[in-house]
Design an enzyme around this catalytic site. Sequence first.
Site, PDB file in Angstrom:
ATOM      1  N   ASN A 133      22.089  19.306  22.279  1.00  0.00           N
ATOM      2  CA  ASN A 133      22.439  19.172  23.752  1.00  0.00           C
ATOM      3  C   ASN A 133      23.116  17.811  24.001  1.00  0.00           C
ATOM      4  O   ASN A 133      22.282  17.054  24.173  1.00  0.00           O
ATOM      5  CB  ASN A 133      21.182  19.663  24.883  1.00  0.00           C
ATOM      6  CG  ASN A 133      21.658  19.361  26.258  1.00  0.00           C
ATOM      7  OD1 ASN A 133      22.888  19.347  26.610  1.00  0.00           O
ATOM      8  ND2 ASN A 133      20.685  19.298  27.127  1.00  0.00           N
ATOM      9  N   LYS A 185      24.643  16.552  26.605  1.00  0.00           N
ATOM     10  CA  LYS A 185      24.437  16.105  27.935  1.00  0.00           C
ATOM     11  C   LYS A 185      25.772  15.881  28.125  1.00  0.00           C
ATOM     12  O   LYS A 185      26.899  16.177  27.625  1.00  0.00           O
ATOM     13  CB  LYS A 185      23.244  15.163  27.895  1.00  0.00           C
ATOM     14  CG  LYS A 185      22.055  15.876  27.484  1.00  0.00           C
ATOM     15  CD  LYS A 185      20.881  15.117  27.782  1.00  0.00           C
ATOM     16  CE  LYS A 185      19.397  16.017  27.429  1.00  0.00           C
ATOM     17  NZ  LYS A 185      18.181  15.046  27.720  1.00  0.00           N
ATOM     18  N   HIS A 241      17.915  23.487  32.646  1.00  0.00           N
ATOM     19  CA  HIS A 241      17.509  22.220  32.155  1.00  0.00           C
ATOM     20  C   HIS A 241      16.587  21.527  33.243  1.00  0.00           C
ATOM     21  O   HIS A 241      17.381  21.608  34.373  1.00  0.00           O
ATOM     22  CB  HIS A 241      18.683  21.433  31.483  1.00  0.00           C
ATOM     23  CG  HIS A 241      18.234  20.460  30.684  1.00  0.00           C
ATOM     24  ND1 HIS A 241      17.805  19.063  31.289  1.00  0.00           N
ATOM     25  CD2 HIS A 241      18.105  20.352  29.358  1.00  0.00           C
ATOM     26  CE1 HIS A 241      17.504  18.396  30.187  1.00  0.00           C
ATOM     27  NE2 HIS A 241      17.649  19.010  29.112  1.00  0.00           N
ATOM     28  N   GLU A 300      17.105  18.405  33.955  1.00  0.00           N
ATOM     29  CA  GLU A 300      17.863  17.508  34.548  1.00  0.00           C
ATOM     30  C   GLU A 300      18.755  18.132  35.928  1.00  0.00           C
ATOM     31  O   GLU A 300      19.353  17.683  36.712  1.00  0.00           O
ATOM     32  CB  GLU A 300      18.870  16.773  33.435  1.00  0.00           C
ATOM     33  CG  GLU A 300      18.194  15.928  32.733  1.00  0.00           C
ATOM     34  CD  GLU A 300      18.792  15.628  31.268  1.00  0.00           C
ATOM     35  OE1 GLU A 300      19.746  16.148  30.846  1.00  0.00           O
ATOM     36  OE2 GLU A 300      17.692  14.942  30.674  1.00  0.00           O
ATOM     37  N   GLU A 310      10.349  22.163  27.393  1.00  0.00           N
ATOM     38  CA  GLU A 310      10.846  20.581  27.424  1.00  0.00           C
ATOM     39  C   GLU A 310      10.139  20.118  28.372  1.00  0.00           C
ATOM     40  O   GLU A 310      10.311  20.189  29.458  1.00  0.00           O
ATOM     41  CB  GLU A 310      12.312  20.805  27.687  1.00  0.00           C
ATOM     42  CG  GLU A 310      13.260  21.161  26.719  1.00  0.00           C
ATOM     43  CD  GLU A 310      14.784  20.231  26.770  1.00  0.00           C
ATOM     44  OE1 GLU A 310      15.065  20.139  25.725  1.00  0.00           O
ATOM     45  OE2 GLU A 310      15.109  20.104  27.933  1.00  0.00           O
ATOM     46  N   GLY A 313      14.166  12.269  26.391  1.00  0.00           N
ATOM     47  CA  GLY A 313      14.843  10.938  26.633  1.00  0.00           C
ATOM     48  C   GLY A 313      13.810   9.623  26.671  1.00  0.00           C
ATOM     49  O   GLY A 313      14.303   8.526  26.860  1.00  0.00           O
ATOM     50  N   SER A 360      12.549  14.423  22.818  1.00  0.00           N
ATOM     51  CA  SER A 360      12.420  13.305  21.730  1.00  0.00           C
ATOM     52  C   SER A 360      12.106  13.778  20.470  1.00  0.00           C
ATOM     53  O   SER A 360      11.546  13.199  19.627  1.00  0.00           O
ATOM     54  CB  SER A 360      11.293  12.152  22.127  1.00  0.00           C
ATOM     55  OG  SER A 360      11.849  11.709  23.559  1.00  0.00           O
ATOM     56  N   GLY A 379      18.283  16.229  22.126  1.00  0.00           N
ATOM     57  CA  GLY A 379      19.158  15.563  23.031  1.00  0.00           C
ATOM     58  C   GLY A 379      19.848  14.611  22.246  1.00  0.00           C
ATOM     59  O   GLY A 379      20.673  14.644  21.499  1.00  0.00           O
ATOM     60  N   GLY A 380      19.228  13.165  22.501  1.00  0.00           N
ATOM     61  CA  GLY A 380      19.961  12.012  21.885  1.00  0.00           C
ATOM     62  C   GLY A 380      19.960  12.092  20.475  1.00  0.00           C
ATOM     63  O   GLY A 380      21.209  11.651  19.827  1.00  0.00           O
TER      64      GLY A 380
HETATM   65  P1  13P Z   1      16.053  14.139  24.035  1.00  0.00           P
HETATM   66  O1  13P Z   1      15.969  14.637  22.431  1.00  0.00           O
HETATM   67  O2  13P Z   1      17.066  13.037  24.153  1.00  0.00           O
HETATM   68  O3  13P Z   1      14.594  13.768  24.521  1.00  0.00           O
HETATM   69  O4  13P Z   1      16.438  15.252  25.043  1.00  0.00           O
HETATM   70  C1  13P Z   1      15.753  16.439  24.867  1.00  0.00           C
HETATM   71  C2  13P Z   1      16.457  17.206  26.048  1.00  0.00           C
HETATM   72  O5  13P Z   1      16.697  17.215  27.150  1.00  0.00           O
HETATM   73  C3  13P Z   1      17.174  18.456  25.129  1.00  0.00           C
HETATM   74  O6  13P Z   1      17.991  19.329  26.084  1.00  0.00           O
END
Ligand code: 13P
Length: 246
Positions: free
Chosen positions: A9, A11, A93, A95, A164, A170, A208, A229-230
Amino acid sequence: MRKKLVIGNWKMHGSRAVNAELLSGILAAGPLPCDAAVCVPFVYVADTAVSLAASALRWGAQDVSAHAQGAYTGEVSAAMLRELGCRYAIVGHSERRAGHAETDAQVADKAKAALAHGLTPVVCVGETLEQREAGQTEAVVKRQLSAVIHALGHCAGEMVVAYEPVWAIGTGRTATPEQAQSVHAVLRAQLRAATAHADTMKILYGGSVKPDNAATLFAQPDIDGGLIGGASLKAADFVAICRAAR
Ligand code: 13P
């Protein structure tokens, strides 16, 4: 045995040049042992469709409209995404639940719209730290998933679920494999009560995930891959995570 699935993802990251380098880095790694996809910002959907047209790497969107068409300024429909070859749409999600006040009902409507147009919804559920500390984890994720199960009805078996925990996103603070597995088992049991396909459905873990913790998470019986994510923004890390998913 369920084949593992790893979804990046992105983002709100990237640029045409950065994306091209990232995708070519992932493709250069050659065949991956799992199914893999990247979920890109809407504006890069067309580029991504072209870049990945001849590859096994799939792609998706990070959101989708609950509506089929009409006066919904700024929204993108599932049919539009499908026309370009989209495979997945992340819905719900945290967010978006937190930053855009998306409700369980709206998330369920988005999942339904995605499926109706041939996209696989990746339905995110997860508790906040406050909810976890109050002992509400199970109730929260079950409530979130239940709304989608009811909206999808007999098609519920076609979604991908992503657990999640909000406190792990994050933050560098990953759920332990045991913490994640125990929630995944709860979700699997809920799916079993709703659909005959629960044992072939994928439940991804997100929060993470990194190359050094992916293998132990993915070794858990009900963890079928990850939503990343990251670490999905670096080709080497994303590939290493995919290689841990076997
Ligand atoms: P991180 O891997 O950066 O923690 O993000 C997870 C996420 O929100 C994937 O949708």
